[in-house]
Motif scaffolding. Sequence first.
Motif, PDB file in Angstrom:
ATOM      1  N   THR A 122       0.859  -1.177   0.000  1.00  0.00           N
ATOM      2  CA  THR A 122       0.000   0.000   0.000  1.00  0.00           C
ATOM      3  C   THR A 122       0.894   1.226   0.000  1.00  0.00           C
ATOM      4  O   THR A 122       2.123   1.110  -0.042  1.00  0.00           O
ATOM      5  CB  THR A 122      -0.949  -0.005   1.221  1.00  0.00           C
ATOM      6  OG1 THR A 122      -1.882   1.073   1.102  1.00  0.00           O
ATOM      7  CG2 THR A 122      -0.180   0.124   2.521  1.00  0.00           C
ATOM      8  N   TYR A 126      -1.837   5.764   3.267  1.00  0.00           N
ATOM      9  CA  TYR A 126      -3.024   5.001   3.637  1.00  0.00           C
ATOM     10  C   TYR A 126      -2.833   4.204   4.932  1.00  0.00           C
ATOM     11  O   TYR A 126      -3.738   3.481   5.353  1.00  0.00           O
ATOM     12  CB  TYR A 126      -3.420   4.057   2.508  1.00  0.00           C
ATOM     13  CG  TYR A 126      -3.818   4.789   1.242  1.00  0.00           C
ATOM     14  CD1 TYR A 126      -4.749   5.820   1.282  1.00  0.00           C
ATOM     15  CD2 TYR A 126      -3.251   4.467   0.007  1.00  0.00           C
ATOM     16  CE1 TYR A 126      -5.106   6.507   0.130  1.00  0.00           C
ATOM     17  CE2 TYR A 126      -3.605   5.146  -1.149  1.00  0.00           C
ATOM     18  CZ  TYR A 126      -4.530   6.168  -1.080  1.00  0.00           C
ATOM     19  OH  TYR A 126      -4.881   6.853  -2.209  1.00  0.00           O
ATOM     20  N   HIS A 138      -5.259  -0.823  -1.183  1.00  0.00           N
ATOM     21  CA  HIS A 138      -3.993  -1.536  -1.269  1.00  0.00           C
ATOM     22  C   HIS A 138      -3.960  -2.286  -2.589  1.00  0.00           C
ATOM     23  O   HIS A 138      -4.989  -2.488  -3.245  1.00  0.00           O
ATOM     24  CB  HIS A 138      -3.837  -2.523  -0.105  1.00  0.00           C
ATOM     25  CG  HIS A 138      -4.990  -3.465   0.055  1.00  0.00           C
ATOM     26  ND1 HIS A 138      -5.149  -4.595  -0.720  1.00  0.00           N
ATOM     27  CD2 HIS A 138      -6.068  -3.425   0.885  1.00  0.00           C
ATOM     28  CE1 HIS A 138      -6.255  -5.222  -0.366  1.00  0.00           C
ATOM     29  NE2 HIS A 138      -6.844  -4.537   0.602  1.00  0.00           N
TER      30      HIS A 138
END
Length: 253
Positions: A122, A126, A138
């Motif tokens: 990811t 995030y 992701h």
Amino acid sequence: MSSTAPHGVLPHGDELFAVTRLAADSQSLTPGDIVVLFDIDTAPIGGTEIWYLCSGLVDGAAPMWKGNTYAPHPIVAEGFEWAGRGQLPRPKLTVGNALGLLQAAVVQYNDLLGAKVTRWKTLKKYLDGQPNADPDTHYIPDIYHVDRKVSQTKGMIEFDLSAALDQQGVMLPRRQIIRDACTETYRKWDATTGQFVPGTCPYAGTAKFTAKDAPTDAAHLDVCSHKLSGCKARYGADSELPFSGFPAVSRTR
């Protein structure tokens, strides 16, 4: 950066939204740093341990994602790339052994054969605690299982991984037959939210028990023993039990 799902599996629903969002990030001038995280889960082989690992700190701290803290630890993974044809990849995972992180589990669970290894990718923005934190954004995760232990020294343990469709010795039934251990993931208490995070086990009752099946009022001590006695304590001895082990398997000759 690629947004193609592995092994020819096309994304859909929330996965498609996440891939689209990441594709937009990749085309921006400042997409941000990619963070690679690893889950090593013993549930498929009857264990309760899950290790959340990463190769280093993020902004000077252990990264948090999906409510889990990923401990920096010497870990190297290679061989995940796949061109979409030919044999499925058989990655290698090397984990530092100087601190004995996996040592006991390797002995207890037959070299961790069958343990589930998930590689997540990811963007740093995030991760939990970031302004744009989002546990659902992701890349398509790489999910493999430990196929064999290649070598072990005082400094490292090396494993060969294989996809579920490419494991040696796969037989029917596909579920591993374990007599005394339930392989479902039990709920986990989240002190931050004051709520239980559900697992694959369907139990949602108010009664709580420790890992030794003793009654408790403390939510953080509510841990399933993964034994038939744990099911009976929660559901009642005469109730239908969602125990995923095979307690009668020893009677078969």
